[in-house]
Design a protein around this motif. Structure first.
Motif, PDB file in Angstrom:
ATOM      1  N   GLU A   5      14.230  16.616 -11.648  1.00  7.25           N
ATOM      2  CA  GLU A   5      13.680  16.201 -12.951  1.00  7.25           C
ATOM      3  C   GLU A   5      12.182  16.706 -12.597  1.00  7.25           C
ATOM      4  N   PHE A   6      11.672  16.434 -11.000  1.00 10.78           N
ATOM      5  CA  PHE A   6       9.691  17.082 -10.987  1.00 10.78           C
ATOM      6  C   PHE A   6      10.151  18.022  -9.851  1.00 10.78           C
ATOM      7  N   GLY A   7      11.105  18.060  -9.547  1.00  6.50           N
ATOM      8  CA  GLY A   7      11.439  19.182  -8.172  1.00  6.50           C
ATOM      9  C   GLY A   7      10.650  19.083  -6.997  1.00  6.50           C
ATOM     10  N   GLN A   8      10.845  17.603  -6.769  1.00  6.12           N
ATOM     11  CA  GLN A   8      10.267  17.507  -5.973  1.00  6.12           C
ATOM     12  C   GLN A   8      11.670  17.055  -4.614  1.00  6.12           C
ATOM     13  N   SER A   9      10.590  16.670  -3.107  1.00  2.00           N
ATOM     14  CA  SER A   9      11.547  15.976  -2.683  1.00  2.00           C
ATOM     15  C   SER A   9      10.965  14.503  -1.992  1.00  2.00           C
ATOM     16  N   CYS A  10      11.904  13.776  -1.534  1.00  5.47           N
ATOM     17  CA  CYS A  10      11.415  12.308  -1.227  1.00  5.47           C
ATOM     18  C   CYS A  10      12.517  11.481  -0.630  1.00  5.47           C
ATOM     19  N   GLN A  11      12.362  11.100   0.654  1.00  2.00           N
ATOM     20  CA  GLN A  11      13.157  10.382   1.394  1.00  2.00           C
ATOM     21  C   GLN A  11      13.159   9.322   1.640  1.00  2.00           C
ATOM     22  N   VAL A  12      14.637   8.705   1.567  1.00  3.97           N
ATOM     23  CA  VAL A  12      15.223   7.650   1.537  1.00  3.97           C
ATOM     24  C   VAL A  12      15.182   6.878   2.717  1.00  3.97           C
ATOM     25  N   PHE A  13      14.659   5.875   3.081  1.00  2.12           N
ATOM     26  CA  PHE A  13      14.681   4.699   4.549  1.00  2.12           C
ATOM     27  C   PHE A  13      14.900   3.763   4.169  1.00  2.12           C
ATOM     28  N   MET A  14      16.002   3.117   5.061  1.00  4.31           N
ATOM     29  CA  MET A  14      16.351   1.225   4.792  1.00  4.31           C
ATOM     30  C   MET A  14      15.893   1.165   5.663  1.00  4.31           C
ATOM     31  N   ASP A  15      15.617  -0.241   5.001  1.00  2.00           N
ATOM     32  CA  ASP A  15      14.886  -1.229   6.761  1.00  2.00           C
ATOM     33  C   ASP A  15      16.874  -2.151   6.628  1.00  2.00           C
ATOM     34  N   ASP A  43      15.805  -0.280 -14.170  1.00  2.00           N
ATOM     35  CA  ASP A  43      14.462   0.445 -14.738  1.00  2.00           C
ATOM     36  C   ASP A  43      14.324   1.796 -14.268  1.00  2.00           C
ATOM     37  N   PRO A  44      14.899   2.809 -15.010  1.00  2.00           N
ATOM     38  CA  PRO A  44      15.116   4.348 -13.840  1.00  2.00           C
ATOM     39  C   PRO A  44      13.442   5.178 -14.006  1.00  2.00           C
ATOM     40  N   SER A  45      12.270   4.452 -14.994  1.00  2.00           N
ATOM     41  CA  SER A  45      11.810   4.357 -15.141  1.00  2.00           C
ATOM     42  C   SER A  45      10.131   4.443 -14.231  1.00  2.00           C
ATOM     43  N   ILE A  46      10.547   2.938 -13.442  1.00  2.00           N
ATOM     44  CA  ILE A  46       9.388   3.022 -11.802  1.00  2.00           C
ATOM     45  C   ILE A  46      10.053   3.879 -11.578  1.00  2.00           C
ATOM     46  N   ILE A  47      11.157   4.073 -11.160  1.00  2.00           N
ATOM     47  CA  ILE A  47      10.964   5.426  -9.525  1.00  2.00           C
ATOM     48  C   ILE A  47      10.138   6.625 -10.365  1.00  2.00           C
ATOM     49  N   ARG A  48      10.851   7.078 -11.526  1.00  5.97           N
ATOM     50  CA  ARG A  48       9.880   8.364 -11.892  1.00  5.97           C
ATOM     51  C   ARG A  48       8.767   8.372 -12.014  1.00  5.97           C
ATOM     52  N   ASP A  49       7.499   6.581 -12.297  1.00  8.99           N
ATOM     53  CA  ASP A  49       6.653   6.970 -12.365  1.00  8.99           C
ATOM     54  C   ASP A  49       6.385   7.194 -11.420  1.00  8.99           C
ATOM     55  N   LEU A  50       6.183   6.449  -9.767  1.00  9.21           N
ATOM     56  CA  LEU A  50       5.729   6.417  -8.841  1.00  9.21           C
ATOM     57  C   LEU A  50       5.965   7.621  -7.665  1.00  9.21           C
ATOM     58  N   LEU A  51       7.827   8.238  -8.366  1.00  7.75           N
ATOM     59  CA  LEU A  51       7.479   9.553  -7.916  1.00  7.75           C
ATOM     60  C   LEU A  51       6.513  10.617  -8.250  1.00  7.75           C
ATOM     61  N   LYS A  52       6.020  10.741  -9.263  1.00  9.35           N
ATOM     62  CA  LYS A  52       4.936  11.448 -10.347  1.00  9.35           C
ATOM     63  C   LYS A  52       3.859  10.957  -9.905  1.00  9.35           C
ATOM     64  N   ALA A  53       3.219   9.984  -9.026  1.00  5.95           N
ATOM     65  CA  ALA A  53       2.330   8.977  -9.019  1.00  5.95           C
ATOM     66  C   ALA A  53       1.946   9.388  -7.668  1.00  5.95           C
ATOM     67  N   GLY A  54       2.655  10.373  -6.536  1.00  3.33           N
ATOM     68  CA  GLY A  54       2.915  10.646  -5.311  1.00  3.33           C
ATOM     69  C   GLY A  54       3.405   9.732  -4.548  1.00  3.33           C
ATOM     70  N   MET A  55       4.636   9.299  -5.080  1.00  2.39           N
ATOM     71  CA  MET A  55       5.385   9.486  -3.237  1.00  2.39           C
ATOM     72  C   MET A  55       6.213   9.846  -3.215  1.00  2.39           C
ATOM     73  N   ASN A  56       5.901   9.938  -1.425  1.00  2.00           N
ATOM     74  CA  ASN A  56       6.739  10.543  -0.563  1.00  2.00           C
ATOM     75  C   ASN A  56       8.233  10.185   0.218  1.00  2.00           C
ATOM     76  N   CYS A  57       8.029   8.697   0.183  1.00  2.00           N
ATOM     77  CA  CYS A  57       9.281   8.318   0.990  1.00  2.00           C
ATOM     78  C   CYS A  57      10.092   6.558  -0.003  1.00  2.00           C
ATOM     79  N   MET A  58      10.470   6.303  -0.225  1.00  2.00           N
ATOM     80  CA  MET A  58      11.427   5.212  -0.205  1.00  2.00           C
ATOM     81  C   MET A  58      11.711   4.456  -0.134  1.00  2.00           C
ATOM     82  N   ARG A  59      11.490   3.972   0.059  1.00  2.00           N
ATOM     83  CA  ARG A  59      11.799   2.143   1.254  1.00  2.00           C
ATOM     84  C   ARG A  59      12.628   1.212   0.678  1.00  2.00           C
ATOM     85  N   ILE A  60      13.526   0.566   1.149  1.00  2.00           N
ATOM     86  CA  ILE A  60      14.783   0.081   0.029  1.00  2.00           C
ATOM     87  C   ILE A  60      14.877  -0.710   1.523  1.00  2.00           C
ATOM     88  N   ASN A  61      14.642  -2.457   1.786  1.00  2.00           N
ATOM     89  CA  ASN A  61      14.256  -3.648   2.050  1.00  2.00           C
ATOM     90  C   ASN A  61      15.586  -4.554   1.974  1.00  2.00           C
TER      91      ASN A  61
END
Length: 626
Positions: A197-207, A157-175
């Motif tokens: 889409e939003f022209g925003q940056s977001c780092q990917v952290f893998m745990d 569901d791409p809308s989950i990540i889209r909504d998180l980024l729009k709401a202010g997420m700066n880093c994504m964590r994948i466990n």
């Protein structure tokens, strides 16, 4: 206005300041002396961290001493108490020494064998620079980043990540302890689409999952299923219980959480049609009625407005006027996950074998025949523990002390559990904070994941890291998979990891991007909940001295993310999180709302405080007295 002439210092003031100047000079000499012999040459470190490493060594030397009386003396003269000197230890001391020397009219004493390589302004700037390199650029509206753990559903569901980024997420964590590379790649692809889409940056952290010790399987519970409808406060049924009947031996289709699946003969299912009534006598010999609401190729759905207890062999009868009667029996019921009830004073045997655990067995007189037994997912640790060491289960809900150790098992006397008993289930965490375990923090599974991480992530988070050797193992493994560009985050979640933090930081500084996560769940169990505030304070201070960014994690706004309603305690906890460079939210049905609340808290708090330093902005409350 008349010019004010400053008065001359009295003899007692000159003596007081002279003694203070001497003590400060001696303190500076001792810091330089203690920091003069690092465990290895600082030239081995990344060039961006050499100055930071020097400052860390000076700070550690400072904190080996009790300078509280010296601090009080400094405050009486209006000087810095050294309480905010983490990021620039020698420069802070030098300014005070220089000022006192000028006041006393004394020549400046020559520095000890080492001169300061940074200024008071450089320390905070280095921390900002290192934070940007690891966590990405700061958002426009706040200085603290927000990291969010991805739920499995975000892959489809791409809308989950889209909504998180729009709401202010700066880093994504994948466990990496959950899901698989295909799912992780879908998450990352969905993030990339949202970033464009939003022209925003977001780092990917893998745990990395790490060597998490968990309880083994437990014998399943009784083959009885409690089917019950949803009732309101007055006990009136507002939503019937849903049941799916499928042909015996067939695999059930995907079902919802409030639906139970039972197997019945196929010949019986073929005779059912919508609105039929099925009579049954449940395990308590209570007469019950189920109504057929849907018939399909895979079986039929029925509903019950009353509670019933169903076991294999429960008789069913289709209500019809014709004869002979159409009857059948329930042939299979879902396995009920087993659990062990433990009370204070009970004995629990932890084994190295893979046999399913079981509850204690008593004879007819209530005497103990066999104690409760459970295996663990890392059998090699069983022989590494010793009597007198503590053990905790399920995030500290159950605890005890090891009384006896054998080659393949050890006995635990339960000392911490609910008065009515606590349930221990399979797959729950097991902590051995007093034990010196010979276990690598980098498992074969972790190593297999590094190739994917090196290709797709910005940073890797190392779980249960305990020593500088563990950090070296990760560094070498990343080099083998061409992952030298990755940032590394040391997750501090064990007592050993906390105690070895300085040496681990110095080792990690061989890489250009380093961070620390305060994983407060396991850390609280390992160090004791009453010490958690003190422990996280020490971690924040040491990391600031090293100019290393900190990620504040575990159970931040947990009630809000899971249930939609925060507690007052977790709001206060989130307020404290602004002292870190990044705050992590875990997944939950209301994580978007939690993200919005956290964003608001962080924006407000940075107007009042930065790190430990209060910022005296104009207060609305102060205007009310005018």
């Amino acid at each position: 206005m008349d010019e004010i002439t400053p008065r001359a210092l009295t003899a007692s003031e000159i003596e007081y300041m002279g003694e203070l100047l001497e003590d400060l000079t001696n303190l500076r000499d001792s810091l330089c002396s203690m920091a003069a012999h690092p465990p290895f040459s600082l030239n081995e470190l990344d060039s961006g961290y050499r100055i930071s490493a020097e400052n860390l060594l000076h700070y550690l030397a400072l904190r080996r001493q009790d300078i509280r009386l010296l601090q009080q003396r400094l405050v009486t003269l209006g000087f810095s108490s050294l309480g905010r000197s983490e990021s620039c230890v020698l420069p802070t001391l030098d300014i005070i020494i220089r000022t006192l020397s000028l006041l006393l009219g004394q020549p400046l004493k020559a520095d000890c064998g080492e001169t300061s390589t940074i200024t008071i302004q450089d320390g905070p700037l280095l921390l900002l620079q290192h934070s940007k390199e690891l966590l990405g650029a700061t958002p426009e509206s706040r200085n603290v980043r927000i990291m969010v753990t991805m739920p499995t559903e975000s892959a489809q569901d791409p809308s989950i990540i889209r909504d998180l980024l729009k709401a202010g997420m700066n880093c994504m964590r994948i466990n990496c302890a959950h899901d698989d590379p295909e799912t992780w790649l879908e998450m990352i692809n969905n993030l990339q689409t949202a970033k464009e889409e939003f022209g925003q940056s977001c780092q990917v952290f893998m745990d990395l999952g790490g060597p998490k010790i968990r309880t083994g399987e437990i014998e399943p519970g009784p083959h009885v299923v409690h089917v019950h409808p949803k009732r309101n406060e007055y006990g009136i049924t507002v939503f019937p219980a849903r049941i799916l009947l499928v042909p015996e031996g067939s695999s059930a289709p995907e079902i919802s959480d409030n639906q139970t699946v039972f197997g019945v003969p196929k010949s019986f299912l073929q005779k059912l049609k919508r609105f039929d009534e099925i009579r049954l006598l449940d395990a308590r010999h209570k007469s019950r009625k189920w109504t057929v609401v849907e018939v399909s190729d895979f079986g039929c759905r029925v509903e019950s407005i009353k509670t019933c207890y169903v076991v294999p062999g429960t008789p069913l009868q289709l209500k019809e006027k014709q004869r002979p009667k159409i009857t059948a029996k329930i042939t299979s019921v879902p396995k009920q996950p087993g659990f062990i009830v433990l009370r204070q004073g009970d004995c629990l045997v932890v084994t190295a074998d893979s046999n399913a655990g079981h509850s204690k067995h008593l004879d007819t007189q209530g005497n103990l025949v066999t104690p409760a037994t459970i295996s663990c997912t890392m059998p090699e640790v069983v022989s590494q523990v010793h009597p007198g060491e503590s053990v905790w289960f399920d995030d500290g809900k159950i605890g005890g002390v090891i009384e006896k150790v054998e080659t393949d098992r050890f006995w635990v006397k339960i000392q911490h559990a609910r008065p009515e008993g606590s349930k221990l289930r399979a797959g729950k965490g097991m902590n051995l904070p007093d034990s010196q375990l010979n276990v690598s923090s980098l498992t074969p599974t972790d190593i297999s994941h590094l190739t994917f991480i090196a290709k797709h992530a910005d940073a890797v988070q190392m779980s249960f890291v305990n020593s500088a050797h563990d950090v070296t193992l990760l560094d070498e493994a990343l080099s083998r998979v061409k992952g030298d560009h990755l940032g590394i985050v040391l997750k501090i979640e064990t007592r050993r990891g906390f105690e070895n933090l300085p040496s681990m930081l110095l080792t990690a500084m061989r890489r250009p991007k380093v961070g620390v996560m305060i994983a407060r769940g396991d850390l609280a169990v390992e160090c004791g909940y009453e010490r958690l505030a003190e422990v996280q304070e020490e971690i924040l201070s040491v990391c600031e001295a090293a100019h290393v960014p900190v990620i504040w994690a575990t159970q931040v706004l947990e009630n809000l993310a899971q249930k939609g309603m925060p507690s007052r305690a977790e709001i206060s906890d989130a307020v404290m999180a602004h002292r870190a460079e990044c705050v992590m939210l875990n997944k939950g049905p209301h994580v978007i709302e939690a993200l919005g609340v956290l964003d608001s808290i962080l924006k407000r708090m940075e107007q009042h405080q930065t790190k430990k330093r209060a910022l005296l902005r104009a207060l609305r409350l102060a205007q009310n007295g005018r």
